[in-house]
Design a protein around this motif. Sequence first.
Motif, mmCIF file in Angstrom:
data_model
loop_
_atom_site.group_PDB
_atom_site.id
_atom_site.type_symbol
_atom_site.label_atom_id
_atom_site.label_comp_id
_atom_site.label_asym_id
_atom_site.label_seq_id
_atom_site.Cartn_x
_atom_site.Cartn_y
_atom_site.Cartn_z
ATOM 1 N N GLY A 1 0.824 -1.199 0.000
ATOM 2 C CA GLY A 1 0.000 0.000 0.000
ATOM 3 C C GLY A 1 0.857 1.246 0.000
ATOM 4 N N PRO A 2 0.208 2.389 -0.167
ATOM 5 C CA PRO A 2 0.958 3.640 -0.343
ATOM 6 C C PRO A 2 1.441 4.312 0.945
ATOM 7 C CG PRO A 2 -1.378 4.049 -0.607
ATOM 8 C CD PRO A 2 -1.220 2.564 -0.409
ATOM 9 N N VAL A 3 1.171 3.725 2.111
ATOM 10 C CA VAL A 3 1.595 4.319 3.381
ATOM 11 C C VAL A 3 2.836 3.572 3.886
ATOM 12 C CG1 VAL A 3 0.904 4.889 5.747
ATOM 13 C CG2 VAL A 3 -0.813 4.879 3.913
ATOM 14 N N ALA A 4 3.844 4.307 4.323
ATOM 15 C CA ALA A 4 5.077 3.737 4.895
ATOM 16 C C ALA A 4 5.682 2.677 3.982
ATOM 17 C CB ALA A 4 4.824 3.181 6.294
ATOM 18 N N GLU A 5 5.916 3.037 2.739
ATOM 19 C CA GLU A 5 6.399 2.090 1.732
ATOM 20 C C GLU A 5 7.808 1.573 2.015
ATOM 21 O OE1 GLU A 5 4.333 3.137 -2.397
ATOM 22 O OE2 GLU A 5 5.364 4.862 -1.507
ATOM 23 N N ASP A 6 8.500 2.177 2.954
ATOM 24 C CA ASP A 6 9.836 1.702 3.310
ATOM 25 C C ASP A 6 9.801 0.716 4.480
ATOM 26 O OD1 ASP A 6 8.990 3.648 5.118
ATOM 27 O OD2 ASP A 6 11.014 4.394 5.481
ATOM 28 N N ARG A 7 8.608 0.395 4.943
ATOM 29 C CA ARG A 7 8.437 -0.496 6.092
ATOM 30 C C ARG A 7 7.920 -1.851 5.643
ATOM 31 N NH1 ARG A 7 4.807 1.084 11.148
ATOM 32 N NH2 ARG A 7 5.393 -0.804 12.218
ATOM 33 N N GLY A 8 8.506 -2.920 6.165
ATOM 34 C CA GLY A 8 8.110 -4.267 5.780
ATOM 35 C C GLY A 8 7.051 -4.856 6.693
ATOM 36 N N PHE A 9 6.165 -5.632 6.096
ATOM 37 C CA PHE A 9 5.098 -6.319 6.818
ATOM 38 C C PHE A 9 5.084 -7.766 6.343
ATOM 39 C CE2 PHE A 9 4.015 -1.907 6.677
ATOM 40 C CZ PHE A 9 3.470 -1.638 7.919
ATOM 41 N N VAL A 10 5.038 -8.697 7.287
ATOM 42 C CA VAL A 10 4.936 -10.109 6.950
ATOM 43 C C VAL A 10 3.579 -10.593 7.453
ATOM 44 C CG1 VAL A 10 5.935 -12.410 7.178
ATOM 45 C CG2 VAL A 10 7.437 -10.394 7.168
ATOM 46 N N LEU A 11 2.725 -10.977 6.515
ATOM 47 C CA LEU A 11 1.441 -11.575 6.843
ATOM 48 C C LEU A 11 1.677 -13.078 6.835
ATOM 49 C CD1 LEU A 11 -1.624 -11.287 7.354
ATOM 50 C CD2 LEU A 11 -1.927 -11.291 4.865
ATOM 51 N N HIS A 12 1.371 -13.755 7.940
ATOM 52 C CA HIS A 12 1.787 -15.150 8.050
ATOM 53 C C HIS A 12 0.859 -15.966 8.933
ATOM 54 C CE1 HIS A 12 3.388 -14.423 12.172
ATOM 55 N NE2 HIS A 12 3.657 -13.225 11.691
ATOM 56 N N THR A 13 0.962 -17.281 8.740
ATOM 57 C CA THR A 13 0.284 -18.197 9.647
ATOM 58 C C THR A 13 1.047 -18.174 10.965
ATOM 59 O OG1 THR A 13 1.569 -20.013 8.694
ATOM 60 C CG2 THR A 13 -0.674 -19.702 7.865
ATOM 61 N N ILE A 14 0.329 -18.391 12.030
ATOM 62 C CA ILE A 14 0.940 -18.314 13.354
ATOM 63 C C ILE A 14 1.736 -19.588 13.634
ATOM 64 C CG2 ILE A 14 0.476 -18.225 15.838
ATOM 65 C CD1 ILE A 14 -1.830 -16.329 15.196
ATOM 66 N N GLN A 15 2.988 -19.396 13.970
ATOM 67 C CA GLN A 15 3.854 -20.521 14.317
ATOM 68 C C GLN A 15 4.629 -20.238 15.597
ATOM 69 O OE1 GLN A 15 5.788 -22.549 11.213
ATOM 70 N NE2 GLN A 15 7.634 -22.950 12.377
ATOM 71 N N ALA A 16 5.052 -19.007 15.774
ATOM 72 C CA ALA A 16 5.857 -18.651 16.944
ATOM 73 C C ALA A 16 5.532 -17.219 17.339
ATOM 74 C CB ALA A 16 7.343 -18.787 16.615
ATOM 75 N N ASP A 17 6.043 -16.838 18.483
ATOM 76 C CA ASP A 17 5.885 -15.450 18.916
ATOM 77 C C ASP A 17 7.025 -14.622 18.345
ATOM 78 O OD1 ASP A 17 3.599 -15.892 20.421
ATOM 79 O OD2 ASP A 17 4.759 -16.448 22.191
ATOM 80 N N TYR A 18 6.676 -13.522 17.727
ATOM 81 C CA TYR A 18 7.664 -12.595 17.204
ATOM 82 C C TYR A 18 7.447 -11.251 17.876
ATOM 83 C CZ TYR A 18 8.080 -16.068 13.493
ATOM 84 O OH TYR A 18 8.256 -17.232 12.792
ATOM 85 N N THR A 19 8.500 -10.479 17.933
ATOM 86 C CA THR A 19 8.369 -9.115 18.405
ATOM 87 C C THR A 19 7.497 -8.366 17.398
ATOM 88 O OG1 THR A 19 10.638 -9.304 19.180
ATOM 89 C CG2 THR A 19 9.716 -7.096 19.110
ATOM 90 N N SER A 20 6.658 -7.487 17.850
ATOM 91 C CA SER A 20 5.836 -6.634 16.993
ATOM 92 C C SER A 20 4.862 -7.397 16.105
ATOM 93 C CB SER A 20 6.708 -5.730 16.118
ATOM 94 O OG SER A 20 7.555 -4.948 16.901
#
Length: 187
Positions: A76-95
């Motif tokens: 999307g056009p907001v914060a294009e320099d920031r990465g997002f990982v959409l994923h199935t839940i397997q472990a706890d991650y920060t953030s």
Amino acid sequence: MNLTNHFLVAMPTMEDPNFKHSVIYVCEHNDEGAMGIIINQPIEISITDMLDQIDIERTLPLVDPLSLEYPVLNGGPVAEDRGFVLHTIQADYTSSIVITPQLAVTTSLDILAQLGTDKAPQQFIVALGYAGWDDGQLEQELANNNWLTIEADSNIIFSTPIDQRWQQALAKLGISPANLSSDIGHA
């Protein structure tokens, strides 16, 4: 109305080039607005190339290098320099934001270091940027007939080829793009 864990499917008449023929997975929708990730706009970089550019330190051996050859998506056009990982839940991650018992979105580097290893989520997509709406803005766009909504389907997110996701989301609604009109009707 809460559209968390739903798809926004752009109407064929969508004028905004950021969203033409897009399918957006809504990660969060509340009184303050909405946030989602476009799941069908690849950019010209693979996950491997992106990880090499940001110099992610890997401590685990790669067991699935092919999973890293998929393209990074324009989320999307907001914060294009920031990465997002959409994923199935397997472990706890920060953030991580847990969306459903099966899906989460994570923005921290710890998940990136695990992609392609035996600690990686079973299914994932990587996107740069996100789509965001202020309070009431998405509701107004829906009233203006810009979007169709449907409950999200993880098969469309993770298993459907990127270039077929818009058509598959419409098909799930039982709609052919040829049958859609830009006219707003009231019964």
